[in-house]
Design a protein around this motif. Structure first.
Motif: not given
Ligand SMILES: NC(=O)C1=CN([C@@H]2O[C@H](COP(=O)(O)OP(=O)(O)OC[C@H]3O[C@@H](n4cnc5c(N)ncnc54)[C@H](O)[C@@H]3O)[C@@H](O)[C@H]2O)C=CC1
Ligand SMILES: Nc1nc(O)c(N)c(N[C@@H]2O[C@H](COP(=O)(O)O)[C@@H](O)[C@H]2O)n1
Length: 226
Positions: A168-176
């Motif tokens: 839904k395009d609700l994420v700005d960043e991802i830490y993996t």
């Protein structure tokens, strides 16, 4: 749409799994990565997980470092950020660790399909937000959370909630964090499961940083908007 700045933090094995095929928790992160995660928690207004993670891992979602908790209090915040469970059918057990540890507001986001007796029981322990008919409408939830003053939201999985938010395009960043073990298993969850994208729908993220940590590496990705 006014919504919180939202980032996902997850830890996966070198073969891209976040738990075993039986959904048993695996210690993928080492000491330093858990400290990094704790610092991200401490710097957030709220921490969100899906009901699948509550049922599998029973997390408390508290800030573990006393120094970080004290810093929050000095700045006028609660020791523990707001904790949010996305739980369409209000299945959160009343005995969950989230109710036993930490303090501050707990929000359970449900849909209109949640049985009222379960919602009533949870109302004693948490603020209930209803959004969506069969499952939680994550866009509506994001708007409501923003209106409640949540501007920085940390998401700690699991695989299905991550998919719901990214799709839904609700994420700005991802830490993996990528750890040094192989978990394997066709059915073992990955950072993002759900229905999956078609070939022409893929979402792109830009690599912002890569840092060797513990026995693995932590990557930070930011969303590339079209
Ligand atoms: N290694 C890591 O960093 C982490 C691993 N995990 C692992 O992830 C697994 C749990 O993941 P899942 O079973 O996928 O559960 P999940 O934690 O993603 O929760 C999924 C549930 O969220 C609810 N939901 C309501 N509305 C939704 C919507 N619009 N979109 C998506 N979900 C919605 C549904 O009831 C759905 O079943 C566990 O095995 C746990 O150990 C969980 C967190 C972190
Ligand atoms: N970042 C990270 N690394 C691992 O190795 C993990 N197993 C997890 N799992 C998630 O961490 C949370 C634990 O929270 P509490 O310590 O109970 O506060 C929970 O969300 C697990 O799913 N994460």
């Amino acid at each position: 749409m006014q919504r919180p700045f939202t980032f996902i933090n997850c830890a996966m094995s070198l073969d891209g799994k976040i738990s075993t095929k039986q959904r048993h928790q695996v210690k993928i992160s080492g000491h330093d990565d858990f400290m990094r995660m704790d610092s991200l928690r401490s710097g957030s207004d709220a921490i969100m997980v899906g009901i699948g993670t509550v049922l599998a891992d029973d997390p408390s979602l508290t800030v573990k470092s006393k120094i970080l908790r004290d810093e929050r209090v000095e700045k006028g915040f609660e020791e523990t950020p707001v904790r949010i469970i996305v739980d369409s059918l209000a299945r959160t057990p009343l005995t969950s660790d989230i109710f036993k540890k930490g303090q501050g507001q707990i929000i359970i986001a449900t849909s209109r399909s949640a049985p009222s007796f379960r919602v009533q029981a949870l109302q004693e322990k948490a603020t209930i937000i209803t959004a969506g008919e069969k499952k939680v409408d994550l866009q509506k939830l994001a708007l409501k959370l923003h209106d409640m003053g949540i501007k920085r939201l940390m998401v700690e999985g699991g695989a299905t909630l991550n998919w719901g938010l990214i799709s839904k395009d609700l994420v700005d960043e991802i830490y993996t964090f990528i750890g040094n073990m192989v978990i394997g298993g066709t059915g073992a969850p990955t950072p993002v499961d759900g229905a999956g994208f078609n070939q022409d729908e893929l979402k792109s993220f830009r690599l912002e940083s890569a840092e060797i940590m513990d026995a693995g590496i932590v990557l930070r990705w930011s969303a590339e908007r079209k």
